[in-house]
Design an enzyme around this catalytic site. Structure first.
Site, PDB file in Angstrom:
ATOM      1  N   ASN A 155       0.876  -1.073   0.125  1.00 37.70           N
ATOM      2  CA  ASN A 155       0.151  -0.059  -0.090  1.00 37.70           C
ATOM      3  C   ASN A 155       0.948   1.279   0.010  1.00 37.70           C
ATOM      4  OD1 ASN A 155       0.787  -0.528   2.553  1.00 37.70           O
ATOM      5  ND2 ASN A 155      -1.055   0.365   3.497  1.00 37.70           N
ATOM      6  N   LYS A 197      12.613  -7.043   0.658  1.00 34.39           N
ATOM      7  CA  LYS A 197      11.729  -7.948   0.152  1.00 34.39           C
ATOM      8  C   LYS A 197      10.554  -7.151   0.180  1.00 34.39           C
ATOM      9  CE  LYS A 197       8.248 -10.777   0.340  1.00 34.39           C
ATOM     10  NZ  LYS A 197       7.430 -10.124  -0.802  1.00 34.39           N
ATOM     11  N   GLY A 254       2.496  -5.007   7.241  1.00 34.48           N
ATOM     12  CA  GLY A 254       1.679  -5.833   6.539  1.00 34.48           C
ATOM     13  C   GLY A 254       0.364  -6.436   7.322  1.00 34.48           C
ATOM     14  N   SER A 255       0.186  -7.598   7.213  1.00 33.92           N
ATOM     15  CA  SER A 255      -0.967  -8.110   7.971  1.00 33.92           C
ATOM     16  C   SER A 255      -0.591  -8.905   9.391  1.00 33.92           C
ATOM     17  CB  SER A 255      -1.640  -9.186   7.019  1.00 33.92           C
ATOM     18  OG  SER A 255      -0.872 -10.522   7.037  1.00 33.92           O
ATOM     19  N   GLY A 269       2.683 -10.793  10.276  1.00 36.00           N
ATOM     20  CA  GLY A 269       3.356 -10.434  11.669  1.00 36.00           C
ATOM     21  C   GLY A 269       3.660 -11.405  12.685  1.00 36.00           C
ATOM     22  N   GLU A 280       4.709  -3.606  12.129  1.00 37.71           N
ATOM     23  CA  GLU A 280       3.647  -2.792  12.005  1.00 37.71           C
ATOM     24  C   GLU A 280       2.361  -3.147  11.112  1.00 37.71           C
ATOM     25  OE1 GLU A 280       3.235   0.138  13.419  1.00 37.71           O
ATOM     26  OE2 GLU A 280       5.157   0.640  14.065  1.00 37.71           O
ATOM     27  N   CYS A 290      -3.045   1.645   6.659  1.00 33.04           N
ATOM     28  CA  CYS A 290      -3.191   1.121   8.124  1.00 33.04           C
ATOM     29  C   CYS A 290      -3.616   2.197   9.037  1.00 33.04           C
ATOM     30  CB  CYS A 290      -2.060   0.104   8.444  1.00 33.04           C
ATOM     31  SG  CYS A 290      -0.821   1.455   8.421  1.00 33.04           S
ATOM     32  N   GLN A 320      -8.295  -8.465  -2.936  1.00 32.57           N
ATOM     33  CA  GLN A 320      -8.439  -7.464  -1.913  1.00 32.57           C
ATOM     34  C   GLN A 320     -10.037  -6.855  -2.547  1.00 32.57           C
ATOM     35  OE1 GLN A 320      -6.487  -6.227   0.627  1.00 32.57           O
ATOM     36  NE2 GLN A 320      -8.805  -5.405   1.228  1.00 32.57           N
ATOM     37  N   GLU A 368     -10.125  -5.723  10.397  1.00 30.28           N
ATOM     38  CA  GLU A 368      -9.717  -4.879   9.410  1.00 30.28           C
ATOM     39  C   GLU A 368     -10.105  -5.180   7.949  1.00 30.28           C
ATOM     40  OE1 GLU A 368      -5.181  -4.334   8.428  1.00 30.28           O
ATOM     41  OE2 GLU A 368      -5.613  -2.301   8.780  1.00 30.28           O
ATOM     42  N   GLU A 405       8.792   3.723  14.368  1.00 33.15           N
ATOM     43  CA  GLU A 405       9.653   3.951  13.289  1.00 33.15           C
ATOM     44  C   GLU A 405       9.568   5.472  13.163  1.00 33.15           C
ATOM     45  OE1 GLU A 405       9.332   0.930  10.026  1.00 33.15           O
ATOM     46  OE2 GLU A 405       7.004   0.875  10.458  1.00 33.15           O
TER      47      GLU A 405
HETATM   48  N1  NDP Z   1      -0.663  -2.381   7.768  1.00 29.82           N
HETATM   49  C1  NDP Z   1      -0.427  -2.075   6.691  1.00 29.82           C
HETATM   50  O1  NDP Z   1       0.017  -1.372   6.257  1.00 29.82           O
HETATM   51  C2  NDP Z   1      -0.890  -3.451   5.780  1.00 29.82           C
HETATM   52  C3  NDP Z   1      -1.835  -4.301   6.151  1.00 29.82           C
HETATM   53  N2  NDP Z   1      -2.285  -5.370   5.198  1.00 29.82           N
HETATM   54  C4  NDP Z   1      -3.636  -6.119   5.870  1.00 29.82           C
HETATM   55  O2  NDP Z   1      -3.297  -7.218   5.460  1.00 29.82           O
HETATM   56  C5  NDP Z   1      -4.114  -7.854   4.359  1.00 29.82           C
HETATM   57  C6  NDP Z   1      -3.606  -8.805   3.370  1.00 29.82           C
HETATM   58  O3  NDP Z   1      -2.525  -8.091   2.712  1.00 29.82           O
HETATM   59  P1  NDP Z   1      -1.178  -9.004   2.138  1.00 29.82           P
HETATM   60  O4  NDP Z   1      -0.500  -8.211   1.056  1.00 29.82           O
HETATM   61  O5  NDP Z   1      -1.780 -10.353   1.833  1.00 29.82           O
HETATM   62  O6  NDP Z   1      -0.594  -8.920   3.518  1.00 29.82           O
HETATM   63  P2  NDP Z   1       0.885  -9.784   3.893  1.00 29.82           P
HETATM   64  O7  NDP Z   1       1.241  -9.565   5.435  1.00 29.82           O
HETATM   65  O8  NDP Z   1       0.498 -11.143   3.344  1.00 29.82           O
HETATM   66  O9  NDP Z   1       1.929  -9.086   3.028  1.00 29.82           O
HETATM   67  C7  NDP Z   1       3.021  -8.177   3.680  1.00 29.82           C
HETATM   68  C8  NDP Z   1       4.427  -8.542   3.321  1.00 29.82           C
HETATM   69  O10 NDP Z   1       4.731  -9.759   3.849  1.00 29.82           O
HETATM   70  C9  NDP Z   1       5.166 -10.695   2.852  1.00 29.82           C
HETATM   71  N3  NDP Z   1       4.959 -12.224   3.313  1.00 29.82           N
HETATM   72  C10 NDP Z   1       3.712 -12.833   2.877  1.00 29.82           C
HETATM   73  N4  NDP Z   1       3.898 -14.063   3.617  1.00 29.82           N
HETATM   74  C11 NDP Z   1       5.216 -14.228   4.270  1.00 29.82           C
HETATM   75  C12 NDP Z   1       5.830 -15.109   4.695  1.00 29.82           C
HETATM   76  N5  NDP Z   1       5.344 -16.289   5.173  1.00 29.82           N
HETATM   77  N6  NDP Z   1       7.034 -14.672   5.426  1.00 29.82           N
HETATM   78  C13 NDP Z   1       7.451 -13.652   5.123  1.00 29.82           C
HETATM   79  N7  NDP Z   1       7.008 -12.642   4.508  1.00 29.82           N
HETATM   80  C14 NDP Z   1       5.741 -12.838   3.922  1.00 29.82           C
HETATM   81  C15 NDP Z   1       4.315 -10.206   1.675  1.00 29.82           C
HETATM   82  O11 NDP Z   1       4.864 -11.057   0.441  1.00 29.82           O
HETATM   83  P3  NDP Z   1       3.897 -10.952  -1.010  1.00 29.82           P
HETATM   84  O12 NDP Z   1       4.416  -9.852  -1.756  1.00 29.82           O
HETATM   85  O13 NDP Z   1       4.039 -12.440  -1.447  1.00 29.82           O
HETATM   86  O14 NDP Z   1       2.436 -10.864  -0.625  1.00 29.82           O
HETATM   87  C16 NDP Z   1       4.471  -8.865   1.799  1.00 29.82           C
HETATM   88  O15 NDP Z   1       5.706  -8.531   1.359  1.00 29.82           O
HETATM   89  C17 NDP Z   1      -4.908  -6.700   3.829  1.00 29.82           C
HETATM   90  O16 NDP Z   1      -6.012  -6.755   3.221  1.00 29.82           O
HETATM   91  C18 NDP Z   1      -4.933  -5.705   5.069  1.00 29.82           C
HETATM   92  O17 NDP Z   1      -6.116  -6.070   6.085  1.00 29.82           O
HETATM   93  C19 NDP Z   1      -1.866  -5.232   3.877  1.00 29.82           C
HETATM   94  C20 NDP Z   1      -0.909  -4.261   3.406  1.00 29.82           C
HETATM   95  C21 NDP Z   1      -0.322  -3.451   4.448  1.00 29.82           C
HETATM   96  O1  AKG Z   2      -1.273   7.465   7.062  1.00 26.40           O
HETATM   97  C1  AKG Z   2      -0.016   7.252   6.816  1.00 26.40           C
HETATM   98  O2  AKG Z   2       0.647   8.667   6.267  1.00 26.40           O
HETATM   99  C2  AKG Z   2       1.009   6.393   6.585  1.00 26.40           C
HETATM  100  C3  AKG Z   2      -0.060   5.014   6.415  1.00 26.40           C
HETATM  101  C4  AKG Z   2       0.682   3.700   6.530  1.00 26.40           C
HETATM  102  O3  AKG Z   2       2.087   4.012   6.824  1.00 26.40           O
HETATM  103  C5  AKG Z   2       0.045   2.434   6.065  1.00 26.40           C
HETATM  104  O4  AKG Z   2      -0.827   2.455   5.679  1.00 26.40           O
HETATM  105  O5  AKG Z   2       1.080   1.431   6.012  1.00 26.40           O
END
Ligand code: NDP
Ligand code: AKG
Length: 476
Positions: free
Chosen positions: A147, A170, A223-224, A228, A245, A279, A326, A378, A457
């Site tokens: 994102n 990565k 990420g998710s 996490g 995060e 997020c 998504q 979420e 961060e």
């Molecule tokens: N807090 C935030 O900013 C975010 C939250 N999300 C939440 O997560 C949901 C799903 O999004 P998604 O992109 O699938 O999130 P993920 O947590 O799967 O992805 C985040 C990162 O982790 C990587 N990843 C996935 N599996 C593993 C693993 N086993 N070991 C290490 N790294 C891994 C992903 O790789 P890959 O590129 O293969 O996916 C990506 O680079 C969203 O709908 C949202 O709810 C998502 C994005 C940002």
């Molecule tokens: O709201 C922002 O400026 C940052 C949001 C963010 O870092 C995220 O969605 O992962």
């Protein structure tokens, strides 16, 4: 052209994966090499080999590289913004804003290299001096989401390098383009071989290899919640420092005494801009009785005026959802909201545009309660739920009744309520009369409860994660 991975200063090929534009799925942004587990291990080894020299490098060298990178990012912000909007789907102005932020982050941490400091204290014992210094942690694994394809890699790489660490990045498989451009800029800014390594590809392969490596000393992840947790468990196994995060279910409270225009603008921005894929987005609009109906009417009017279209088109307010899966998640939650008894007051429809893309109109639920799944989980899309409450005390209780704690907001003209909310909101970042999303680049970023783990961060607080403290005693 195949965009390759950078390992030990060399561009390395791999299986090609097409980067698709979510505004127009016929448009291939580019081909990007997917790294294998072996490539990832080679990148970690390269980062380890480069560590002794880089962690002892002069601060002027680090300053020059970070400054050069920041300058190039800022000089190319329009072009990089187009790339970002094309691969992720946020609007061009939002994308240029994100690229600008990435440039400013490199600039900020270039400055930090010249401000590294420690402490000199007397010992409690006579004739002994004590020095407290910060040293690099080592090889930092960086796993980023889709994102914020350039800002999040930037806010993890820049402090890592400033404090003398080497990195293996990565990026999300969905959006490798901006990360590739950033690493290319760093490479051409004369970063020594192995200091910055790029391994694009799947989380299950590349990410997992980083998690399983005993040679990764620290891991920073956004990420998710599910991924996490995997990062946390693997990091404990390897006695590794880690920082997470993750999600949010951020509340935005609107009180009877709010300036209606301010409240509506902040809510529309919080919940729906960047397609709700932040997020820090607010998906719970907690509104007191006296203003409820006026607020819902004014917000619905505002949503009616928003243009949902191709991210690159002038005049678009909201771009597409990032991809099919998504979009399905968003649609599923809209169905869940309806079946739970909330009223879909606006939007939530799949839209057709000139080009095939993942377009969804912003969805506003009313008559929601805080125990519904749409108020607890979420969604990560342009979907928000209005929850009616009696007064400020109930609003605060509902706002805090969540397993997350990233950001929160309040619209009020009352100093008393604003002050109380700032003190009592269980969130890492609190906004008064401002959207819950859209933060500064020079101050701490992070949350509480299920949203975050580890030190903050960004800004000077980033040093907490990217360094380790040494205490040295010397007999005079
Ligand atoms: N807090 C935030 O900013 C975010 C939250 N999300 C939440 O997560 C949901 C799903 O999004 P998604 O992109 O699938 O999130 P993920 O947590 O799967 O992805 C985040 C990162 O982790 C990587 N990843 C996935 N599996 C593993 C693993 N086993 N070991 C290490 N790294 C891994 C992903 O790789 P890959 O590129 O293969 O996916 C990506 O680079 C969203 O709908 C949202 O709810 C998502 C994005 C940002
Ligand atoms: O709201 C922002 O400026 C940052 C949001 C963010 O870092 C995220 O969605 O992962």
């Amino acid at each position: 052209m195949l965009h390759k991975n950078l390992i030990a200063g060399e561009w390395v090929s791999g299986d090609a994966s097409a980067n698709i534009n979510p505004s127009n799925t016929n448009d291939v942004v580019g081909d990007y090499a997917r790294a294998s587990a072996e490539d990832t291990k080679a990148a970690i080894a390269a980062a380890r080999a480069a560590l002794p020299a880089w962690s002892r490098s002069g601060i002027l060298e680090r300053h020059a590289i970070l400054k050069k990178a920041g300058d190039e990012i800022l000089a190319r912000k329009e072009e990089l913004g187009r790339l970002l909007a094309r691969e992720e789907g946020k609007t061009l102005p939002e994308a240029i804003g994100e690229v600008t932020r990435a440039g400013q982050i490199f600039d900020f941490f270039a400055g930090e290299t010249l401000r590294l400091s420690g402490e000199v204290l007397p010992s409690v014992r006579p004739n002994i001096g004590v020095e407290i210094t910060r040293e690099a942690i080592g090889v930092v694994g960086i796993i980023t989401p889709w994102n914020f394809p350039i800002a999040i890699p930037a806010w993890k790489i820049a402090p890592a390098l400033a404090y003398g660490n080497t990195v293996v990045l990565k990026p999300a498989d969905l959006v490798p383009g901006s990360a590739w451009a950033l690493v290319d800029i760093l490479h051409r800014a004369s970063t020594p071989a192995g200091v910055v390594n790029l391994v694009m590809g799947r989380g299950s392969v590349v990410g997992q290899t980083l998690l399983d490596s005993p040679d990764v000393n620290a891991l920073t992840f956004t990420g998710s919640v599910g991924t996490g947790k995997r990062v946390a468990l693997a990091s404990v196994e390897h006695n590794r420092k880690f920082q997470l995060e993750m999600g949010g279910k951020n509340p935005f409270v609107v009180l009877d005494d709010a300036d209606l225009a301010v409240a509506v603008e902040a809510a529309a921005n919080s919940s729906f801009f960047s397609t709700g894929q932040r997020c820090t987005a607010s998906s719970r609009l907690i509104v007191t009785e006296g203003i409820h109906d006026r607020f819902v009417a004014a917000l619905t009017d505002r949503l009616r005026g928003l243009v949902i279209d191709d991210a690159l088109k002038a005049g678009t307010h909201i771009g597409p959802v990032v991809d099919e899966s998504q979009l399905k998640q968003d649609a599923d939650y809209i169905d869940i909201g309806r079946s739970e008894g909330a009223r879909l007051a606006f939007g939530g429809e799949r839209l057709e545009r000139e080009t095939p893309g993942f377009y969804l109109s912003p969805a506003l639920f009313t008559e929601a309660t805080n125990d519904m799944r749409i108020a607890r989980e979420e969604i990560f899309g342009p979907v928000a739920a209005v929850i009616r409450v009696k007064d400020y005390d109930e609003a605060l209780a509902v706002a805090n009744d969540t397993s997350f704690g990233l950001s929160s907001g309040i619209a009020t003209t009352s100093l008393k309520h604003a002050t109380h909310f700032k003190r009592n909101s269980e969130a890492g970042m609190v906004m008064v009369n401002l959207p819950t999303a859209g933060v500064d680049f020079h101050v701490p970023f992070g949350g509480r409860k299920g949203s975050s783990y580890g030190p903050r961060e960004q800004g000077r607080y980033a040093a907490e994660f990217y360094t380790t403290v040494k205490t040295a005693y010397t007999l005079a």
